[in-house]
Design a protein around this motif. Structure first.
Motif, mmCIF file in Angstrom:
data_model
loop_
_atom_site.group_PDB
_atom_site.id
_atom_site.type_symbol
_atom_site.label_atom_id
_atom_site.label_comp_id
_atom_site.label_asym_id
_atom_site.label_seq_id
_atom_site.Cartn_x
_atom_site.Cartn_y
_atom_site.Cartn_z
ATOM 1 N N VAL A 132 37.890 41.795 20.433
ATOM 2 C CA VAL A 132 36.478 42.074 20.187
ATOM 3 C C VAL A 132 36.005 43.112 21.195
ATOM 4 O O VAL A 132 36.510 43.174 22.319
ATOM 5 C CB VAL A 132 35.596 40.798 20.288
ATOM 6 C CG1 VAL A 132 35.916 39.842 19.155
ATOM 7 C CG2 VAL A 132 35.766 40.111 21.639
ATOM 8 N N GLN A 133 35.047 43.938 20.793
ATOM 9 C CA GLN A 133 34.533 44.993 21.654
ATOM 10 C C GLN A 133 33.155 44.594 22.173
ATOM 11 O O GLN A 133 32.201 44.523 21.404
ATOM 12 C CB GLN A 133 34.437 46.314 20.896
ATOM 13 C CG GLN A 133 34.087 47.504 21.754
ATOM 14 C CD GLN A 133 35.137 47.800 22.813
ATOM 15 O OE1 GLN A 133 36.331 47.705 22.548
ATOM 16 N NE2 GLN A 133 34.702 48.140 24.014
ATOM 17 N N VAL A 134 33.056 44.324 23.468
ATOM 18 C CA VAL A 134 31.782 43.916 24.063
ATOM 19 C C VAL A 134 30.829 45.101 24.128
ATOM 20 O O VAL A 134 31.218 46.212 24.506
ATOM 21 C CB VAL A 134 32.011 43.326 25.472
ATOM 22 C CG1 VAL A 134 30.681 43.045 26.161
ATOM 23 C CG2 VAL A 134 32.841 42.047 25.382
ATOM 24 N N SER A 135 29.576 44.864 23.769
ATOM 25 C CA SER A 135 28.538 45.901 23.814
ATOM 26 C C SER A 135 27.810 45.827 25.152
ATOM 27 O O SER A 135 27.154 44.829 25.456
ATOM 28 C CB SER A 135 27.538 45.687 22.670
ATOM 29 O OG SER A 135 26.371 46.455 22.870
ATOM 30 N N LEU A 184 32.669 36.615 22.442
ATOM 31 C CA LEU A 184 33.653 36.866 23.495
ATOM 32 C C LEU A 184 34.431 35.595 23.819
ATOM 33 O O LEU A 184 35.661 35.552 23.701
ATOM 34 C CB LEU A 184 32.963 37.413 24.747
ATOM 35 C CG LEU A 184 33.814 37.487 26.018
ATOM 36 C CD1 LEU A 184 35.019 38.395 25.813
ATOM 37 C CD2 LEU A 184 32.966 37.942 27.196
ATOM 38 N N GLY A 185 33.726 34.563 24.237
ATOM 39 C CA GLY A 185 34.392 33.310 24.569
ATOM 40 C C GLY A 185 35.042 32.670 23.359
ATOM 41 O O GLY A 185 36.099 32.036 23.465
ATOM 42 N N SER A 186 34.421 32.833 22.191
ATOM 43 C CA SER A 186 34.989 32.266 20.965
ATOM 44 C C SER A 186 36.312 32.952 20.619
ATOM 45 O O SER A 186 37.274 32.292 20.203
ATOM 46 C CB SER A 186 33.996 32.415 19.814
ATOM 47 O OG SER A 186 32.802 31.704 20.072
ATOM 48 N N ILE A 238 27.021 39.643 21.556
ATOM 49 C CA ILE A 238 27.250 40.664 22.578
ATOM 50 C C ILE A 238 28.450 41.539 22.244
ATOM 51 O O ILE A 238 28.915 42.294 23.089
ATOM 52 C CB ILE A 238 27.431 40.034 23.976
ATOM 53 C CG1 ILE A 238 28.681 39.145 24.025
ATOM 54 C CG2 ILE A 238 26.192 39.246 24.366
ATOM 55 C CD1 ILE A 238 29.066 38.712 25.437
ATOM 56 N N VAL A 239 28.946 41.447 21.004
ATOM 57 C CA VAL A 239 30.082 42.271 20.592
ATOM 58 C C VAL A 239 29.668 43.184 19.445
ATOM 59 O O VAL A 239 28.663 42.948 18.769
ATOM 60 C CB VAL A 239 31.292 41.408 20.168
ATOM 61 C CG1 VAL A 239 31.749 40.533 21.314
ATOM 62 C CG2 VAL A 239 30.961 40.568 18.939
ATOM 63 N N GLU A 240 30.470 44.235 19.239
ATOM 64 C CA GLU A 240 30.172 45.199 18.185
ATOM 65 C C GLU A 240 30.322 44.582 16.796
ATOM 66 O O GLU A 240 29.544 44.878 15.882
ATOM 67 C CB GLU A 240 31.085 46.419 18.322
ATOM 68 C CG GLU A 240 30.958 47.165 19.649
ATOM 69 C CD GLU A 240 29.610 47.854 19.818
ATOM 70 O OE1 GLU A 240 28.869 47.971 18.816
ATOM 71 O OE2 GLU A 240 29.301 48.283 20.946
ATOM 72 N N SER A 241 31.331 43.737 16.616
ATOM 73 C CA SER A 241 31.513 43.048 15.341
ATOM 74 C C SER A 241 32.170 41.696 15.591
ATOM 75 O O SER A 241 33.038 41.571 16.464
ATOM 76 C CB SER A 241 32.355 43.874 14.361
ATOM 77 O OG SER A 241 33.638 44.135 14.904
ATOM 78 N N GLN A 242 31.750 40.692 14.823
ATOM 79 C CA GLN A 242 32.236 39.332 15.004
ATOM 80 C C GLN A 242 33.556 39.116 14.274
ATOM 81 O O GLN A 242 33.942 39.887 13.391
ATOM 82 C CB GLN A 242 31.194 38.341 14.486
ATOM 83 C CG GLN A 242 29.881 38.368 15.246
ATOM 84 C CD GLN A 242 28.895 37.326 14.726
ATOM 85 O OE1 GLN A 242 29.079 36.737 13.664
ATOM 86 N NE2 GLN A 242 27.833 37.094 15.487
ATOM 87 N N MET A 243 34.244 38.038 14.639
ATOM 88 C CA MET A 243 35.442 37.641 13.916
ATOM 89 C C MET A 243 35.056 37.260 12.489
ATOM 90 O O MET A 243 34.080 36.544 12.285
ATOM 91 C CB MET A 243 36.115 36.455 14.615
ATOM 92 C CG MET A 243 36.687 36.769 15.976
ATOM 93 S SD MET A 243 37.401 35.290 16.782
ATOM 94 C CE MET A 243 35.892 34.414 17.258
#
Length: 398
Positions: free
Chosen positions: A364-367, A311-313, A342-347
Motif C-alpha cells: 500500500v502507498q501511504v499518503s 497500513l496496519g491492516s 491514509i493510503v492512496e488505494s485500499q486493499m
C-alpha cells in the motif's frame, strides 16, 4: 557502501493521528467515535522508507497502552535503540527493543512493522516473502455489527451481503444486561439465518457463571464462534467452556498475547481458536510464533483487528497470508470504519474476501498529505524525529 550498510536505520519519525469513525463503535467497555493510531516512518541509510502503525481501541481501554504512551515509548526508548543499527536483522532489533523497554508490545509492533516494510521495499519484495511465503491469496472478511440498534445492524448486514463484501458478521456484546444482549443477538441471528455466519465478542464482560448460563442461549440462537467471554485471567472458565459448550467454538483474544500465553492455553485445552492481532503480540514475527503454537496444538486462528488503517491492516494481511493451520477468516475491516484512510488505494474486497496485496513492502502507498491532515500535531506540535546517533529533536506528547 556495502549491501548491509543499506539496511542501517538512519531516521525515525512518529506521530499520533486522530481519525473519526463513520458511526459509533460500541464495545462492552464503551463506545468510540474516533481512532488515534500512532504512525511510524523509518528511513534506511540506502534511502528506502517504511511505515508502521499501532492502533488501540478506545485509547487505553483495551489494554495498558494508549496512543500517548506508544508515542512516548517510541520517541524515548525504542527509536534510539534502533537508529544507527542494522535494520535487516529483525530478531536482533526485537532484542534491542526488549532491552531498552519492557512490555509495550503495541509500540514495538509499529517499529518492527516499519522496519520490515523498509527492508522489503529495499529488496523490491512483498513483506510476505520475508515472512515465510504466501499460503493464502485471500481471506474471508468479517464485519462487526456494533451500532447497538437491531434495525440498523440488519440493514448494514444486508447491504454488505448484497455488495458481496461480508457474510461473516460479529456482534459486540457485554455492555448491557446479559439477557438483553442475548435477546438482541437472537433478533439479529433470525434476520441473518441462512444468509451469513454470526459470531459474538463479549470483550471479557462476563464472569464464569454468567458465561455458563447465557452462552448456550447464544448457541441456540445460531452463534458459531464466541470470543473472550470472560476476563483475560480466567483461564479456568475458558477451559470449562471449551470442554463443555456444544455447538460453538470458544476463541481467546485478550488471554493470548505472548507465545507463552499460547502455550498455557494449549496445555490447558482452554480455547478452540486464537484471535491473532499483530499489535498485542508485539509484531509480525511474534504473531507467527503464537500461530505456530496454535498449529502445533490443533487450535484454529482468526485474523483479528485493532481497527487499524489500511497500513496496519495490510501488514496484518501479509503475515496472515503466510500462516498454515485451520483458520476462520479475518476482520481487517478497520479502513471501512474510518471516515477516510491514509493510503492512496485500499486493499480490494471481492466475493466476500479480502484480496491480499503483493508489495513491495506491505503493498500500500501511504499518503503524506493524509498523514498531515489527521496529524494531532497539526495545531502546532512537530512529529518526533530521531536521527542517526541523536536523541529526539522534539519531545514526545504525553
Amino acid at each position: 557502501m556495502n549491501h548491509r550498510d543499506g539496511f542501517t536505520v538512519e531516521r525515525i519519525e512518529a506521530r499520533i493521528l486522530d481519525i473519526p469513525t463513520i458511526r459509533p463503535h460500541k464495545l462492552s467497555f464503551g463506545s468510540i467515535s474516533r481512532q488515534s493510531p500512532v504512525i511510524v516512518q523509518l528511513w534506511l541509510k540506502g534511502g528506502a522508507c517504511g511505515f508502521g502503525e499501532a492502533a488501540t481501541i478506545g485509547g487505553p481501554s483495551w489494554n495498558e497502552e494508549s496512543p500517548e504512551s506508544i508515542h512516548h515509548a517510541i520517541a524515548n526508548y525504542l527509536a534510539p535503540a534502533l537508529v544507527g543499527q542494522d535494520g535487516g536483522g529483525f530478531e536482533a532489533a526485537l532484542t534491542r527493543m526488549d532491552k531498552a523497554c519492557k512490555g509495550n508490545a503495541f509500540a514495538k509492533s509499529a517499529m518492527e512493522m516499519a522496519l520490515i516494510d523498509a527492508v522489503a521495499r529495499t529488496l523490491g519484495q512483498p513483506a510476505w516473502q520475508l515472512l515465510g511465503g504466501k499460503v493464502h491469496h485471500s481471506l474471508p472478511l468479517a464485519w462487526t455489527l456494533a451500532s447497538g440498534d437491531v434495525e440498523r445492524d440488519l440493514q448494514e448486514a444486508q447491504l454488505r451481503l448484497e455488495q458481496k463484501r461480508h457474510r461473516i458478521f460479529k456482534m459486540k456484546i457485554g455492555a448491557n444486561a446479559p439477557a438483553d444482549d442475548v435477546a438482541h443477538v437472537t433478533q439479529i441471528a433470525r434476520g441473518l439465518q441462512g444468509k451469513a455466519t454470526l459470531t459474538v465478542d463479549v470483550n471479557q464482560a462476563w464472569d464464569g457463571n454468567t458465561a455458563r448460563r447465557y452462552l448456550p442461549q447464544l448457541v441456540e440462537a445460531g452463534v458459531s464462534l464466541i470470543e473472550q467471554p470472560v476476563a483475560r485471567w480466567n483461564v479456568e472458565a475458558l477451559k470449562g467452556l471449551t470442554a463443555t459448550l456444544p455447538g460453538a467454538l470458544i476463541m481467546a483474544d485478550e488471554t493470548v498475547c505472548t507465545p507463552q500465553d499460547a502455550m498455557l492455553l494449549a496445555r490447558e485445552q482452554a480455547a478452540h481458536v486464537f484471535s491473532l492481532k499483530v499489535a498485542k503480540h508485539g509484531g509480525l514475527l511474534r504473531t507467527r510464533k503464537v500461530a505456530a503454537v496454535a498449529e502445533a496444538a490443533d487450535i484454529g486462528w482468526y485474523g483479528g483487528t485493532m481497527l487499524e488503517t489500511s497500513l496496519g491492516s495490510a501488514a496484518s494481511a501479509h503475515v496472515f497470508s503466510t500462516l498454515g493451520g485451520q483458520h476462520h477468516g479475518c476482520e481487517l475491516f478497520g479502513p471501512q470504519l474510518l471516515v477516510d484512510d491514509i493510503v492512496e488505494s485500499q486493499m480490494p474486497i471481492a466475493e466476500f474476501a479480502l484480496q491480499l496485496p503483493d508489495g513491495p513492502g506491505f503493498g500500500v502507498q501511504v499518503s503524506l498529505a493524509q498523514l498531515d491532515r489527521f496529524d494531532r500535531a497539526r495545531e502546532g506540535q512537530s512529529p518526533v524525529h530521531i536521527d542517526m546517533g541523536r536523541k529526539a529533536t522534539t519531545p514526545a506528547t504525553v
